[in-house]
Motif scaffolding. Structure first.
Motif, short mmCIF file in Angstrom:
data_model
loop_
_atom_site.label_atom_id
_atom_site.label_comp_id
_atom_site.label_asym_id
_atom_site.label_seq_id
_atom_site.Cartn_x
_atom_site.Cartn_y
_atom_site.Cartn_z
N PHE A 1 0.68 -1.36 -0.09
CA PHE A 1 0.03 0.07 0.02
C PHE A 1 0.94 1.37 -0.04
CE2 PHE A 1 -2.52 3.13 2.52
CZ PHE A 1 -3.58 3.50 1.70
N VAL A 2 1.84 1.10 0.92
CA VAL A 2 2.67 2.48 0.91
C VAL A 2 3.92 2.54 0.35
CG1 VAL A 2 1.64 2.98 3.34
CG2 VAL A 2 4.01 1.87 3.05
N GLY A 3 4.41 1.37 -0.54
CA GLY A 3 5.74 1.51 -1.27
C GLY A 3 7.03 1.06 -0.55
N PRO A 4 8.22 0.93 -1.33
CA PRO A 4 9.40 0.84 -0.63
C PRO A 4 10.03 1.76 0.14
CG PRO A 4 9.43 0.96 -2.98
CD PRO A 4 8.06 1.05 -2.81
N GLN A 5 9.90 3.21 -0.19
CA GLN A 5 10.37 3.98 0.62
C GLN A 5 9.83 4.19 2.15
OE1 GLN A 5 13.14 5.84 0.09
NE2 GLN A 5 13.09 6.06 2.24
N LYS A 6 8.36 4.09 2.19
CA LYS A 6 7.81 4.05 3.54
C LYS A 6 8.23 2.90 4.32
CE LYS A 6 5.44 6.86 6.06
NZ LYS A 6 6.14 7.73 6.63
N ALA A 7 8.50 1.66 3.65
CA ALA A 7 9.00 0.47 4.33
C ALA A 7 10.31 0.46 4.84
CB ALA A 7 8.83 -0.70 3.41
N PHE A 8 11.20 1.22 4.01
CA PHE A 8 12.26 1.59 4.54
C PHE A 8 12.40 2.39 5.82
CE2 PHE A 8 16.25 4.48 4.47
CZ PHE A 8 17.52 3.31 4.36
N LEU B 1 12.35 -3.21 4.32
CA LEU B 1 11.99 -2.96 5.78
C LEU B 1 13.34 -3.37 6.12
CD1 LEU B 1 9.89 -2.51 8.07
CD2 LEU B 1 9.73 -5.19 8.16
N ASP B 2 13.88 -4.66 5.87
CA ASP B 2 15.32 -4.99 6.44
C ASP B 2 16.35 -3.96 6.11
OD1 ASP B 2 14.40 -7.37 7.29
OD2 ASP B 2 14.46 -8.61 5.18
N ARG B 3 16.40 -3.36 4.76
CA ARG B 3 17.36 -2.17 4.80
C ARG B 3 17.26 -1.23 5.52
NH1 ARG B 3 17.23 0.51 0.63
NH2 ARG B 3 15.29 0.31 -0.04
N GLY B 4 16.10 -0.81 5.86
CA GLY B 4 15.80 0.29 6.87
C GLY B 4 16.58 -0.06 8.29
N ILE B 5 15.91 -1.30 8.66
CA ILE B 5 16.58 -1.99 10.01
C ILE B 5 17.99 -1.67 10.02
CG2 ILE B 5 16.48 -3.83 11.69
CD1 ILE B 5 13.55 -4.37 10.41
N LEU B 6 18.62 -2.36 9.07
CA LEU B 6 19.98 -2.45 9.10
C LEU B 6 20.83 -1.08 9.19
CD1 LEU B 6 20.82 -5.47 6.81
CD2 LEU B 6 21.60 -5.21 9.24
N GLN B 7 20.01 -0.18 8.26
CA GLN B 7 20.56 1.19 8.37
C GLN B 7 20.59 1.80 9.74
OE1 GLN B 7 20.97 3.33 4.68
NE2 GLN B 7 20.08 5.27 5.72
N GLY B 8 19.46 1.85 10.25
CA GLY B 8 19.23 2.48 11.55
C GLY B 8 19.85 1.88 12.49
N TRP B 9 20.25 0.72 12.59
CA TRP B 9 21.41 0.04 13.38
C TRP B 9 22.54 0.47 13.34
CZ3 TRP B 9 21.66 -1.84 18.05
CH2 TRP B 9 22.55 -2.77 18.23
N ALA B 10 23.05 0.52 12.06
CA ALA B 10 24.49 0.79 11.79
C ALA B 10 24.63 2.27 11.96
CB ALA B 10 24.70 0.70 10.29
#
Length: 188
Positions: free
Chosen positions: A62-69, A147-156
């Motif tokens: 519904f919201v797209g890849p950027q919002k998932a990130f 979502l995973d890419r966002g999680i990893l970037q937030g953690w890093a």
């Protein structure tokens, strides 16, 4: 039964502060939350993983890849974190432990920091390699790779503000029915 900690799901709503209706509707539809008669919204404790992935996939469609990130960036602000990270490389090495710490099997965390015991069944964020300013992770968990890419970037970025996450070989991806995604984390 695999489940997800309530605190992790709260990250979805942080990413939607201005328009919380989309995740609320989907969480209620999949039994991950309730909406009281007075409009009070409550996320269930230990939400079933299969329902979380269904709701997450529906929300991302519904919201797209950027919002998932963006949702992923918020997850680490809500998740329980394992001890031992002192820099970006050590943080990425223990990331899988944190992932398992925030998921439960039959009500028990899937990683025990005291014993180092990790239960299988939900995939992994495997640390593959590292060089001076680059690390590679292989991810085969049930979540959407944006979502995973966002999680990893937030953690890093907790350890190096310049950290940037890139999907290696986007055609070899869980979106395309591959078993895993390879994600590069780079920093200055």
């Amino acid at each position: 039964v695999y489940s997800v900690r309530k605190s992790v799901l709260e990250a979805y709503f942080t990413a939607f502060k201005t328009v919380p209706d989309a995740p609320r509707t989907m969480f209620v539809r999949h039994g991950l939350a309730t909406m009281g008669p007075d409009g009070e919204f409550e996320i269930v404790d230990a939400a079933p993983l299969d329902k979380v992935t269904l709701a997450t996939n529906e929300l991302i469609a519904f919201v797209g890849p950027q919002k998932a990130f963006d949702i992923g960036l918020n997850v680490v602000n809500h998740a329980e974190l394992p001890p031992g990270a002192v820099d970006i490389v050590s943080a990425l090495r223990i990331f899988d432990a944190g992932y398992h710490l925030n998921h439960l099997k039959d009500g028990v965390p899937m990683f025990d920091p005291q014993t180092g015991t990790m239960l299988d069944g939900i995939g992994h964020y495997a640390f593959v390699s590292a060089s001076k300013h680059r690390a590679v992770m292989e991810v085969d968990c049930p979540y959407h790779c944006d979502l995973d890419r966002g999680i990893l970037q937030g953690w890093a970025r907790r350890f190096d503000k310049s950290a940037l996450v890139t999907h290696i070989e986007p055609s070899v991806c869980r979106k395309n029915r591959h078993r895993s995604c390879r994600i590069e984390v780079s920093w200055k």
